[in-house]
Design an enzyme around this catalytic site. Structure first.
Site, PDB file in Angstrom:
ATOM      1  N   ASN A   1      35.434  27.723  -5.495  1.00 45.00           N
ATOM      2  CA  ASN A   1      36.138  26.547  -4.972  1.00 45.00           C
ATOM      3  C   ASN A   1      36.288  25.429  -5.993  1.00 45.00           C
ATOM      4  OD1 ASN A   1      33.341  26.114  -4.969  1.00 45.00           O
ATOM      5  ND2 ASN A   1      33.501  24.565  -3.356  1.00 45.00           N
TER       6      ASN A   1
ATOM      7  N   TYR B   1       5.961  -4.988  15.559  1.00 39.60           N
ATOM      8  CA  TYR B   1       5.815  -4.885  14.109  1.00 39.60           C
ATOM      9  C   TYR B   1       6.648  -3.707  13.618  1.00 39.60           C
ATOM     10  CZ  TYR B   1       1.722  -8.000  14.492  1.00 39.60           C
ATOM     11  OH  TYR B   1       0.888  -9.049  14.733  1.00 39.60           O
TER      12      TYR B   1
ATOM     13  N   ARG C   1       0.811  -1.220   0.000  1.00 41.73           N
ATOM     14  CA  ARG C   1       0.000   0.000   0.000  1.00 41.73           C
ATOM     15  C   ARG C   1       0.847   1.275   0.000  1.00 41.73           C
ATOM     16  NH1 ARG C   1      -3.822  -1.702   4.866  1.00 41.73           N
ATOM     17  NH2 ARG C   1      -2.148  -3.220   5.167  1.00 41.73           N
TER      18      ARG C   1
ATOM     19  N   GLN D   1      11.883 -14.948   6.260  1.00 41.46           N
ATOM     20  CA  GLN D   1      10.592 -15.606   6.064  1.00 41.46           C
ATOM     21  C   GLN D   1      10.433 -15.774   4.555  1.00 41.46           C
ATOM     22  OE1 GLN D   1       7.039 -13.270   6.808  1.00 41.46           O
ATOM     23  NE2 GLN D   1       5.831 -15.086   7.329  1.00 41.46           N
TER      24      GLN D   1
HETATM   25  C1  UD1 Z   1      -1.818  -6.692  12.217  1.00 45.46           C
HETATM   26  C2  UD1 Z   1      -2.624  -7.535  13.247  1.00 45.46           C
HETATM   27  C3  UD1 Z   1      -3.855  -6.750  13.693  1.00 45.46           C
HETATM   28  C4  UD1 Z   1      -3.398  -5.420  14.273  1.00 45.46           C
HETATM   29  C5  UD1 Z   1      -2.509  -4.640  13.282  1.00 45.46           C
HETATM   30  C6  UD1 Z   1      -1.904  -3.448  13.982  1.00 45.46           C
HETATM   31  C7  UD1 Z   1      -2.315  -9.911  12.768  1.00 45.46           C
HETATM   32  C8  UD1 Z   1      -2.892 -11.117  12.157  1.00 45.46           C
HETATM   33  N1  UD1 Z   1      -3.007  -8.793  12.656  1.00 45.46           N
HETATM   34  O1  UD1 Z   1      -2.629  -6.478  11.079  1.00 45.46           O
HETATM   35  O2  UD1 Z   1      -4.569  -7.493  14.669  1.00 45.46           O
HETATM   36  O3  UD1 Z   1      -4.546  -4.659  14.625  1.00 45.46           O
HETATM   37  O4  UD1 Z   1      -1.435  -5.465  12.810  1.00 45.46           O
HETATM   38  O5  UD1 Z   1      -1.183  -2.631  13.098  1.00 45.46           O
HETATM   39  O6  UD1 Z   1      -1.251  -9.997  13.352  1.00 45.46           O
HETATM   40  N2  UD1 Z   1       4.580  -9.417   8.535  1.00 45.46           N
HETATM   41  C9  UD1 Z   1       5.581 -10.289   8.265  1.00 45.46           C
HETATM   42  N3  UD1 Z   1       5.275 -11.486   7.669  1.00 45.46           N
HETATM   43  C10 UD1 Z   1       4.013 -11.822   7.330  1.00 45.46           C
HETATM   44  C11 UD1 Z   1       2.981 -10.896   7.604  1.00 45.46           C
HETATM   45  C12 UD1 Z   1       3.287  -9.700   8.215  1.00 45.46           C
HETATM   46  O7  UD1 Z   1       6.747 -10.046   8.585  1.00 45.46           O
HETATM   47  O8  UD1 Z   1       3.835 -12.920   6.768  1.00 45.46           O
HETATM   48  C13 UD1 Z   1       4.921  -8.141   9.201  1.00 45.46           C
HETATM   49  C14 UD1 Z   1       4.684  -6.931   8.316  1.00 45.46           C
HETATM   50  O9  UD1 Z   1       5.871  -6.588   7.607  1.00 45.46           O
HETATM   51  C15 UD1 Z   1       4.322  -5.849   9.323  1.00 45.46           C
HETATM   52  C16 UD1 Z   1       3.679  -6.631  10.451  1.00 45.46           C
HETATM   53  O10 UD1 Z   1       4.095  -7.975  10.314  1.00 45.46           O
HETATM   54  O11 UD1 Z   1       5.463  -5.168   9.825  1.00 45.46           O
HETATM   55  C17 UD1 Z   1       2.163  -6.557  10.445  1.00 45.46           C
HETATM   56  O12 UD1 Z   1       1.662  -7.023   9.201  1.00 45.46           O
HETATM   57  P1  UD1 Z   1       0.474  -6.299   8.457  1.00 45.46           P
HETATM   58  O13 UD1 Z   1       0.202  -7.028   7.189  1.00 45.46           O
HETATM   59  O14 UD1 Z   1       0.687  -4.847   8.374  1.00 45.46           O
HETATM   60  O15 UD1 Z   1      -0.737  -6.632   9.489  1.00 45.46           O
HETATM   61  P2  UD1 Z   1      -2.064  -5.834   9.692  1.00 45.46           P
HETATM   62  O16 UD1 Z   1      -3.027  -6.229   8.621  1.00 45.46           O
HETATM   63  O17 UD1 Z   1      -1.730  -4.409   9.845  1.00 45.46           O
HETATM   64 MG    MG Z   2       0.027  -3.155   9.458  1.00 45.65          MG
END
Ligand code: UD1
Ligand code: MG
Length: 462
Positions: free
Chosen positions: A386, A116, A32, A88
């Site tokens: 310069n 995160y 996004r 990952q």
């Molecule tokens: C996640 C949470 C949600 C919370 C929100 C807060 C879960 C399932 N959901 O949703 O409950 O309200 O964050 O911001 O945890 N990432 C990885 N590997 C993956 C997936 C994600 O490293 O396979 C990392 C992403 O890079 C990111 C973080 O985990 O830094 C969160 O992932 P994102 O996809 O943004 O989750 P949200 O949909 O925001």
């Molecule tokens: Mg997020």
């Protein structure tokens, strides 16, 4: 020691020093953001958001930090250094991502903090409160950091037991019923989990949801099934904003800037209109610094006590000595060193040059690759030439020297202490101390010439 039960010895009721490790999830590209740069490398107050988060984490002095990155994200790995990274290979969800850190944590059984990478503004204070909650008997297995955003949007929701206040489950927005979506308490993503149990719980996660992902959030319900307690600590929306888009990034920047402005004022600087001053995370200000509206700090700026910075200045990688006066409209570029009580005025650019104590460069000048000695005065419109198109060379102006307005000093060149350069000169040879150097053409004057010229022109037109 997974599965062997978890205990710790409490010395006289005080909190014992328990081990903490941190896992930071940063494997997502952040589609996004619509960017070639991985999301967590986008800067907030001039530093990648992952770095901002790691600086907070490092403050806790954890035993180990593991950053989970996606394949081919070497740049993220570099930003994570010196911490370990785990790759990952497939982005199968936040639970799966934490699982990828298991090997690097090597059986760690203290408290595991999960963060995160896209939630970079969480504060040390809040993390401390979470660790405290995790260590309070009867010890919960999971401590979730919740918050109540004005617009809960697509955050996961925390479901709580009204009797005990414990968290019973976290439901993702996509999985939630309308009643569950009406819950205002949201999941920030930050958790502290008992390290002895974490990976056992992760192993049991399923991907039976609309996204087909292994959700970290499901460990809460699993821990409850085992009879474990899960609790939450509440943080503020400001510190828990998750950055998923450029709009979120701008919001995070605004929050970070407000924090830096507050810190500057608390440390003894006056900001006449704080909302118009932009800092870099590493800006260092002395006491009684006064900053007028609309000033921008790039990286690596140190400002001494009592400095006044007037409006519309831009500074980067520069050092400003105590009592100096800058601007309005001054530009300090990398390597600018401004001495005590020196004055740098409007439309003056300084690059890789020292302006020593009490020297003045007040108007319309370029001072690059050189030195202006103590007490020297550089007249309006002076240029240090310069660069010859290939190499840079040095200009040295001695103590107390006076450079007349609109002069060009062609480097390499040296003007001795106390020398005077006449206005409008082009100086390409060294000038001895206390000498006068002038290179203008001689003054020539023809009496009445202008009047005769005008008369002639006018006659032609008639
Ligand atoms: C996640 C949470 C949600 C919370 C929100 C807060 C879960 C399932 N959901 O949703 O409950 O309200 O964050 O911001 O945890 N990432 C990885 N590997 C993956 C997936 C994600 O490293 O396979 C990392 C992403 O890079 C990111 C973080 O985990 O830094 C969160 O992932 P994102 O996809 O943004 O989750 P949200 O949909 O925001
Ligand atoms: Mg997020």
């Amino acid at each position: 020691m997974a599965g062997s039960g978890h205990y710790h010895i409490d010395f006289g009721g005080s909190m014992t020093k328990r081990k903490t490790a941190a896992v930071v999830l940063a494997a997502g590209m952040g589609t996004r953001m619509r960017s070639a740069l991985p999301k967590v490398l986008h800067p907030v107050a001039g530093r990648p958001m992952l770095r901002a988060l790691l600086d907070t984490v490092e403050d806790l002095a954890p035993e180990r930090v593991v950053v989970v990155v996606g394949p081919g994200m070497e740049a993220v790995g570099r930003a994570a250094a010196p911490h370990a990274t785990a790759i990952q290979e497939q982005r199968l969800g936040t639970g799966h991502a934490v699982g990828c850190a298991g090997a690097a944590l090597g059986g760690f059984d203290g408290d595991v903090l999960v963060l995160y990478g896209d939630t970079p503004l969480v504060t040390r204070k809040t993390l401390d409160r979470m660790l405290e909650a995790r260590r309070k008997a009867p010890e919960p297995v999971v401590v979730v950091l919740g918050f109540r955003p004005r617009d809960p949007g697509e955050y996961g929701r925390l479901l709580t037991d009204p009797a005990t206040g414990e968290v019973t489950a976290i439901v993702e927005h996509g999985e939630a019923t309308p009643e569950q979506r009406a819950v205002g308490l949201c999941n920030s993503g930050v958790m502290v989990v008992d390290g002895a149990r974490l990976f056992g719980l992760i192993d049991r996660l399923g991907a039976d949801n609309a996204k087909g992902e292994y959700f970290l959030t499901d460990i809460v319900a699993l821990a409850r099934k085992d009879g474990g307690r899960c609790v939450f600590v509440e943080g503020t929306e400001e510190e828990l904003i998750g950055v998923n888009s450029r709009k979120d990034l701008a919001r995070a920047e605004a929050i970070a800037q407000d924090r830096l402005r507050d810190a500057a004022m608390e440390a003894g600087a006056t900001l006449i209109d704080p909302s118009t001053v932009y800092f870099h995370h590493d800006t260092r200000l002395g006491r009684d610094v006064v900053i007028h509206p609309h000033v921008v700090f790039g990286p690596g700026v140190t400002v001494g006590d009592g400095v006044v910075i007037k409006s519309f200045c831009h500074l980067e990688e520069a050092e400003v000595g105590r009592g100096a006066l800058l601007g309005p409209y001054a530009r300090l570029r990398p390597g600018a060193e401004i001495g005590e009580d020196a004055h740098i005025g409007n439309f003056v650019e300084i690059k890789k040059a020292k302006v020593e104590k009490g020297a003045k460069v007040n108007h319309l000048s370029y001072i690059g690759d050189g030195r202006v000695g103590p007490g020297a005065n550089i007249g309006a419109g002076t240029i240090f030439c310069n660069y010859d198109g290939f190499d840079k060379a040095f200009t040295d102006v001695g103590a107390g020297a006076f450079i007349g307005s609109n002069s060009a000093l062609v480097a390499p060149v040296k003007v001795g202490d106390g020398a005077i350069v006449g206005a409008g000169s082009v100086i390409a040879k060294d000038v001895a101390g206390d000498a006068l150097a002038v290179t203008r053409g001689p003054h020539r004057e023809i009496p009445g010439w202008a009047a005769r010229y005008r008369a002639k022109k006018k006659k032609k037109k008639d």
